[in-house]
Design a protein around this motif. Sequence first.
Motif, PDB file in Angstrom:
ATOM      1  N   LEU A  50       0.770  -1.199   0.108  1.00  0.00           N
ATOM      2  CA  LEU A  50       0.064   0.064   0.069  1.00  0.00           C
ATOM      3  C   LEU A  50       0.995   1.223   0.269  1.00  0.00           C
ATOM      4  O   LEU A  50       0.437   2.293  -0.555  1.00  0.00           O
ATOM      5  N   ASN A  51       2.048   1.141   0.572  1.00  0.00           N
ATOM      6  CA  ASN A  51       2.878   2.159   0.679  1.00  0.00           C
ATOM      7  C   ASN A  51       4.257   2.200   0.552  1.00  0.00           C
ATOM      8  O   ASN A  51       5.055   1.953   1.413  1.00  0.00           O
ATOM      9  N   PRO A  52       4.525   1.751  -0.820  1.00  0.00           N
ATOM     10  CA  PRO A  52       5.994   1.415  -1.144  1.00  0.00           C
ATOM     11  C   PRO A  52       7.130   2.365  -0.618  1.00  0.00           C
ATOM     12  O   PRO A  52       8.066   1.631  -0.229  1.00  0.00           O
ATOM     13  N   ASN A  53       6.956   3.412  -0.901  1.00  0.00           N
ATOM     14  CA  ASN A  53       7.850   4.519  -0.318  1.00  0.00           C
ATOM     15  C   ASN A  53       8.166   4.742   1.261  1.00  0.00           C
ATOM     16  O   ASN A  53       9.130   4.451   1.650  1.00  0.00           O
ATOM     17  N   GLY A  54       7.103   4.460   1.780  1.00  0.00           N
ATOM     18  CA  GLY A  54       7.021   4.321   3.225  1.00  0.00           C
ATOM     19  C   GLY A  54       7.741   3.087   3.738  1.00  0.00           C
ATOM     20  O   GLY A  54       8.368   3.117   4.663  1.00  0.00           O
ATOM     21  N   TRP A  55       7.492   1.869   3.224  1.00  0.00           N
ATOM     22  CA  TRP A  55       8.134   0.973   3.319  1.00  0.00           C
ATOM     23  C   TRP A  55       9.680   0.792   3.221  1.00  0.00           C
ATOM     24  O   TRP A  55      10.482   0.203   4.052  1.00  0.00           O
ATOM     25  N   LYS A  56      10.025   1.446   2.326  1.00  0.00           N
ATOM     26  CA  LYS A  56      11.487   1.712   2.084  1.00  0.00           C
ATOM     27  C   LYS A  56      12.131   2.145   3.044  1.00  0.00           C
ATOM     28  O   LYS A  56      13.223   1.897   3.508  1.00  0.00           O
ATOM     29  N   THR A  57      11.490   3.218   3.459  1.00  0.00           N
ATOM     30  CA  THR A  57      11.975   4.437   4.668  1.00  0.00           C
ATOM     31  C   THR A  57      12.131   3.185   5.993  1.00  0.00           C
ATOM     32  O   THR A  57      12.937   3.177   6.755  1.00  0.00           O
ATOM     33  N   TYR A  58      11.042   2.718   6.142  1.00  0.00           N
ATOM     34  CA  TYR A  58      10.792   1.541   7.337  1.00  0.00           C
ATOM     35  C   TYR A  58      11.997   0.599   7.221  1.00  0.00           C
ATOM     36  O   TYR A  58      12.836   0.277   8.191  1.00  0.00           O
ATOM     37  N   GLU A  59      12.087  -0.008   6.113  1.00  0.00           N
ATOM     38  CA  GLU A  59      13.386  -1.063   6.017  1.00  0.00           C
ATOM     39  C   GLU A  59      14.747  -0.264   6.308  1.00  0.00           C
ATOM     40  O   GLU A  59      15.662  -1.091   6.824  1.00  0.00           O
ATOM     41  N   SER A  60      15.008   0.836   5.801  1.00  0.00           N
ATOM     42  CA  SER A  60      16.331   1.599   5.945  1.00  0.00           C
ATOM     43  C   SER A  60      16.374   1.829   7.544  1.00  0.00           C
ATOM     44  O   SER A  60      17.654   1.640   7.736  1.00  0.00           O
ATOM     45  N   VAL A  61      15.418   2.141   8.060  1.00  0.00           N
ATOM     46  CA  VAL A  61      15.769   2.327   9.602  1.00  0.00           C
ATOM     47  C   VAL A  61      15.969   1.014  10.231  1.00  0.00           C
ATOM     48  O   VAL A  61      17.045   0.899  10.973  1.00  0.00           O
ATOM     49  N   LEU A  62      15.292  -0.036   9.929  1.00  0.00           N
ATOM     50  CA  LEU A  62      15.675  -1.404  10.338  1.00  0.00           C
ATOM     51  C   LEU A  62      16.986  -1.775   9.962  1.00  0.00           C
ATOM     52  O   LEU A  62      17.806  -2.340  11.125  1.00  0.00           O
ATOM     53  N   ALA A  63      17.674  -1.546   8.875  1.00  0.00           N
ATOM     54  CA  ALA A  63      18.727  -1.921   8.466  1.00  0.00           C
ATOM     55  C   ALA A  63      19.996  -1.190   9.077  1.00  0.00           C
ATOM     56  O   ALA A  63      20.966  -1.636   9.409  1.00  0.00           O
ATOM     57  N   ALA A  64      19.662   0.130   9.606  1.00  0.00           N
ATOM     58  CA  ALA A  64      20.481   0.909  10.184  1.00  0.00           C
ATOM     59  C   ALA A  64      20.548   0.751  11.690  1.00  0.00           C
ATOM     60  O   ALA A  64      21.262   0.938  12.497  1.00  0.00           O
ATOM     61  N   THR A  65      19.599   0.076  12.239  1.00  0.00           N
ATOM     62  CA  THR A  65      19.360  -0.306  13.781  1.00  0.00           C
ATOM     63  C   THR A  65      19.175  -1.877  14.007  1.00  0.00           C
ATOM     64  O   THR A  65      18.257  -2.139  13.969  1.00  0.00           O
ATOM     65  N   PRO A  66      20.413  -2.642  13.884  1.00  0.00           N
ATOM     66  CA  PRO A  66      20.241  -4.071  13.979  1.00  0.00           C
ATOM     67  C   PRO A  66      19.441  -4.351  15.325  1.00  0.00           C
ATOM     68  O   PRO A  66      18.687  -5.553  15.277  1.00  0.00           O
ATOM     69  N   ALA A  67      19.775  -3.697  16.313  1.00  0.00           N
ATOM     70  CA  ALA A  67      18.884  -4.006  17.710  1.00  0.00           C
ATOM     71  C   ALA A  67      17.416  -3.873  17.499  1.00  0.00           C
ATOM     72  O   ALA A  67      16.636  -4.647  17.918  1.00  0.00           O
ATOM     73  N   VAL A  68      17.038  -2.793  16.833  1.00  0.00           N
ATOM     74  CA  VAL A  68      15.485  -2.792  16.426  1.00  0.00           C
ATOM     75  C   VAL A  68      15.079  -3.463  15.566  1.00  0.00           C
ATOM     76  O   VAL A  68      13.880  -4.453  15.931  1.00  0.00           O
ATOM     77  N   GLN A  69      15.800  -4.199  14.615  1.00  0.00           N
ATOM     78  CA  GLN A  69      15.623  -5.260  13.877  1.00  0.00           C
ATOM     79  C   GLN A  69      15.176  -6.374  14.473  1.00  0.00           C
ATOM     80  O   GLN A  69      14.170  -7.246  14.064  1.00  0.00           O
ATOM     81  N   GLU A  70      16.229  -6.690  15.250  1.00  0.00           N
ATOM     82  CA  GLU A  70      16.151  -7.828  16.181  1.00  0.00           C
ATOM     83  C   GLU A  70      14.746  -7.919  16.985  1.00  0.00           C
ATOM     84  O   GLU A  70      14.110  -9.128  17.223  1.00  0.00           O
ATOM     85  N   GLN A  71      14.447  -6.937  17.707  1.00  0.00           N
ATOM     86  CA  GLN A  71      13.218  -6.679  18.290  1.00  0.00           C
ATOM     87  C   GLN A  71      11.935  -6.950  17.460  1.00  0.00           C
ATOM     88  O   GLN A  71      11.037  -7.553  18.068  1.00  0.00           O
ATOM     89  N   VAL A  72      11.758  -6.484  16.351  1.00  0.00           N
ATOM     90  CA  VAL A  72      10.590  -6.793  15.632  1.00  0.00           C
ATOM     91  C   VAL A  72      10.724  -8.209  15.126  1.00  0.00           C
ATOM     92  O   VAL A  72       9.571  -8.684  15.141  1.00  0.00           O
ATOM     93  N   ASN A  73      11.748  -8.598  14.975  1.00  0.00           N
ATOM     94  CA  ASN A  73      11.945 -10.101  14.372  1.00  0.00           C
ATOM     95  C   ASN A  73      11.233 -11.087  15.622  1.00  0.00           C
ATOM     96  O   ASN A  73      10.629 -12.029  15.193  1.00  0.00           O
ATOM     97  N   SER A  74      11.943 -10.504  16.620  1.00  0.00           N
ATOM     98  CA  SER A  74      11.587 -11.574  18.002  1.00  0.00           C
ATOM     99  C   SER A  74       9.983 -11.223  18.219  1.00  0.00           C
ATOM    100  O   SER A  74       9.352 -12.222  18.415  1.00  0.00           O
ATOM    101  N   ALA A  75       9.508 -10.129  18.350  1.00  0.00           N
ATOM    102  CA  ALA A  75       8.114  -9.792  18.586  1.00  0.00           C
ATOM    103  C   ALA A  75       7.154 -10.497  17.525  1.00  0.00           C
ATOM    104  O   ALA A  75       6.098 -10.958  17.713  1.00  0.00           O
ATOM    105  N   ALA A  76       7.641 -10.776  16.339  1.00  0.00           N
ATOM    106  CA  ALA A  76       6.533 -11.219  15.308  1.00  0.00           C
ATOM    107  C   ALA A  76       7.063 -12.513  15.017  1.00  0.00           C
ATOM    108  O   ALA A  76       6.273 -13.426  14.421  1.00  0.00           O
ATOM    109  N   GLY A  77       7.803 -13.244  15.911  1.00  0.00           N
ATOM    110  CA  GLY A  77       7.999 -14.564  16.032  1.00  0.00           C
ATOM    111  C   GLY A  77       8.931 -15.161  14.584  1.00  0.00           C
ATOM    112  O   GLY A  77       8.911 -16.079  14.245  1.00  0.00           O
ATOM    113  N   TRP A  78       9.698 -14.230  13.908  1.00  0.00           N
ATOM    114  CA  TRP A  78      10.611 -14.463  12.942  1.00  0.00           C
ATOM    115  C   TRP A  78      11.843 -14.734  13.181  1.00  0.00           C
ATOM    116  O   TRP A  78      12.335 -14.332  14.251  1.00  0.00           O
ATOM    117  N   PRO A  79      12.650 -15.641  12.563  1.00  0.00           N
ATOM    118  CA  PRO A  79      13.875 -15.996  12.807  1.00  0.00           C
ATOM    119  C   PRO A  79      14.905 -14.726  12.507  1.00  0.00           C
ATOM    120  O   PRO A  79      14.749 -13.759  11.961  1.00  0.00           O
TER     121      PRO A  79
END
Length: 79
Positions: A50-79
């Motif tokens: 629905l919002n590809p540009n917003g999604w790219k921004t979201y992904e770039s924030v996660l890529a720049a902050t591995p700790a946040v990426q790990e928290q999102v993955n953990s909360a979602a139950g992803w490896p």
Amino acid sequence: LGGSWGVALALAYAQEHPSSVGAMVLRGVCAMRPQEIDWLFSSRGGAAALNPNGWKTYESVLAATPAVQEQVNSAAGWP
């Protein structure tokens, strides 16, 4: 009346205190089921579509902050 996180709180309250709740009007229901989490936070989900540009921004924030990426993955139950 509740939406999104308010729905989750309303459902929890109604389950805990059924005699105090006569009726509920709920909108934007998100019960935090795996498919809802995937829709919100997975690159395969609707939020990305629905919002590809917003999604790219979201992904770039996660890529720049591995700790946040790990928290999102953990909360979602992803490896």
